[in-house]
Scaffold this motif. Sequence first.
Motif, mmCIF file in Angstrom:
data_model
loop_
_atom_site.group_PDB
_atom_site.id
_atom_site.type_symbol
_atom_site.label_atom_id
_atom_site.label_comp_id
_atom_site.label_asym_id
_atom_site.label_seq_id
_atom_site.Cartn_x
_atom_site.Cartn_y
_atom_site.Cartn_z
ATOM 1 N N VAL A 1 4.306 5.365 18.920
ATOM 2 C CA VAL A 1 4.660 6.239 17.801
ATOM 3 C C VAL A 1 4.780 5.371 16.554
ATOM 4 O O VAL A 1 5.356 4.284 16.593
ATOM 5 N N ILE A 2 4.265 5.868 15.438
ATOM 6 C CA ILE A 2 4.360 5.128 14.183
ATOM 7 C C ILE A 2 5.751 5.301 13.591
ATOM 8 O O ILE A 2 6.242 6.417 13.436
ATOM 9 N N ASP A 3 6.387 4.171 13.288
ATOM 10 C CA ASP A 3 7.723 4.157 12.698
ATOM 11 C C ASP A 3 7.606 4.529 11.220
ATOM 12 O O ASP A 3 6.873 3.900 10.467
ATOM 13 N N ASP A 4 8.325 5.542 10.797
ATOM 14 C CA ASP A 4 8.278 6.001 9.409
ATOM 15 C C ASP A 4 9.209 5.222 8.485
ATOM 16 O O ASP A 4 9.320 5.552 7.308
ATOM 17 N N GLU A 5 9.874 4.211 8.991
ATOM 18 C CA GLU A 5 10.878 3.488 8.215
ATOM 19 C C GLU A 5 10.313 2.565 7.142
ATOM 20 O O GLU A 5 11.031 2.168 6.247
ATOM 21 N N GLY A 6 9.073 2.170 7.212
ATOM 22 C CA GLY A 6 8.563 1.262 6.192
ATOM 23 C C GLY A 6 7.063 1.110 6.240
ATOM 24 O O GLY A 6 6.427 1.435 7.248
ATOM 25 N N ARG A 7 6.529 0.638 5.163
ATOM 26 C CA ARG A 7 5.105 0.347 5.060
ATOM 27 C C ARG A 7 4.976 -1.084 4.557
ATOM 28 O O ARG A 7 5.770 -1.546 3.737
ATOM 29 N N TYR A 8 3.953 -1.774 5.032
ATOM 30 C CA TYR A 8 3.738 -3.172 4.686
ATOM 31 C C TYR A 8 2.292 -3.350 4.261
ATOM 32 O O TYR A 8 1.387 -2.791 4.888
ATOM 33 N N VAL B 1 -2.315 2.779 8.105
ATOM 34 C CA VAL B 1 -2.050 4.136 7.615
ATOM 35 C C VAL B 1 -2.743 4.410 6.282
ATOM 36 O O VAL B 1 -2.834 5.557 5.858
ATOM 37 N N ASP B 2 -3.240 3.351 5.634
ATOM 38 C CA ASP B 2 -3.997 3.507 4.397
ATOM 39 C C ASP B 2 -4.687 2.188 4.092
ATOM 40 O O ASP B 2 -4.334 1.147 4.658
ATOM 41 N N GLU B 3 -5.653 2.238 3.207
ATOM 42 C CA GLU B 3 -6.313 1.027 2.735
ATOM 43 C C GLU B 3 -6.797 1.257 1.318
ATOM 44 O O GLU B 3 -7.008 2.394 0.902
ATOM 45 N N PHE B 4 -6.926 0.171 0.563
ATOM 46 C CA PHE B 4 -7.326 0.284 -0.836
ATOM 47 C C PHE B 4 -7.869 -1.051 -1.328
ATOM 48 O O PHE B 4 -7.677 -2.094 -0.699
ATOM 49 N N ASP B 5 -8.562 -0.997 -2.462
ATOM 50 C CA ASP B 5 -9.079 -2.191 -3.115
ATOM 51 C C ASP B 5 -8.315 -2.403 -4.412
ATOM 52 O O ASP B 5 -7.982 -1.437 -5.124
ATOM 53 N N PHE B 6 -8.047 -3.669 -4.717
ATOM 54 C CA PHE B 6 -7.356 -4.020 -5.946
ATOM 55 C C PHE B 6 -7.806 -5.411 -6.353
ATOM 56 O O PHE B 6 -7.765 -6.349 -5.539
ATOM 57 N N GLU B 7 -8.260 -5.542 -7.589
ATOM 58 C CA GLU B 7 -8.726 -6.829 -8.132
ATOM 59 C C GLU B 7 -9.710 -7.524 -7.190
ATOM 60 O O GLU B 7 -9.543 -8.695 -6.838
ATOM 61 N N LYS B 8 -10.714 -6.791 -6.772
ATOM 62 C CA LYS B 8 -11.827 -7.295 -5.948
ATOM 63 C C LYS B 8 -11.413 -7.774 -4.561
ATOM 64 O O LYS B 8 -12.117 -8.538 -3.918
ATOM 65 N N LYS B 9 -10.248 -7.325 -4.077
ATOM 66 C CA LYS B 9 -9.811 -7.650 -2.723
ATOM 67 C C LYS B 9 -9.471 -6.350 -2.005
ATOM 68 O O LYS B 9 -9.127 -5.345 -2.638
ATOM 69 N N HIS B 10 -9.540 -6.385 -0.672
ATOM 70 C CA HIS B 10 -9.253 -5.208 0.138
ATOM 71 C C HIS B 10 -7.888 -5.393 0.805
ATOM 72 O O HIS B 10 -7.559 -6.487 1.276
ATOM 73 N N TYR B 11 -7.113 -4.309 0.855
ATOM 74 C CA TYR B 11 -5.784 -4.348 1.444
ATOM 75 C C TYR B 11 -5.611 -3.203 2.427
ATOM 76 O O TYR B 11 -6.229 -2.145 2.272
ATOM 77 N N VAL B 12 -4.774 -3.424 3.439
ATOM 78 C CA VAL B 12 -4.401 -2.354 4.358
ATOM 79 C C VAL B 12 -2.892 -2.153 4.263
ATOM 80 O O VAL B 12 -2.141 -3.092 4.014
ATOM 81 N N VAL B 13 -2.500 -0.904 4.442
ATOM 82 C CA VAL B 13 -1.083 -0.555 4.487
ATOM 83 C C VAL B 13 -0.775 -0.280 5.953
ATOM 84 O O VAL B 13 -1.419 0.569 6.576
ATOM 85 N N GLY B 14 0.158 -1.030 6.503
ATOM 86 C CA GLY B 14 0.480 -0.901 7.920
ATOM 87 C C GLY B 14 1.879 -0.369 8.145
ATOM 88 O O GLY B 14 2.765 -0.515 7.300
ATOM 89 N N ALA B 15 2.044 0.255 9.300
ATOM 90 C CA ALA B 15 3.356 0.731 9.745
ATOM 91 C C ALA B 15 3.553 0.267 11.179
ATOM 92 O O ALA B 15 2.597 0.220 11.962
#
Length: 88
Positions: free
Chosen positions: A46-53, A26-40
């Motif tokens: 259907v995407i569960d709106d209860e949390g992001r990881y 659902v999102d992605e970003f870079d932080f301290e020279k590493k890449h991260y994804v935000v998953g649901a």
Amino acid sequence: MESGFEEYVTFQVTAQDGSEVEMAVVDEFDFEKKHYVVGAVVRDDVIDDEGRYIYESVIDGDDFTVQKIKKEFDYNRIAKAYIEMEEE
């Protein structure tokens, strides 16, 4: 006009009980020279709106793999940075 079907990139993770869980990016970003994804969690297409990881992501061409952020301190620091980025 009807809302269209939104397609997401998905990946699989193993839950604590050993079962496979489908996650949508659902999102992605870079932080301290590493890449991260935000998953649901995806349930019945259907995407569960209860949390992001947040997972560390390694990109290899058009493909990527994710790995769990093992240290709670690191996870909390990365999550805080993500929240601050979203608030800007």
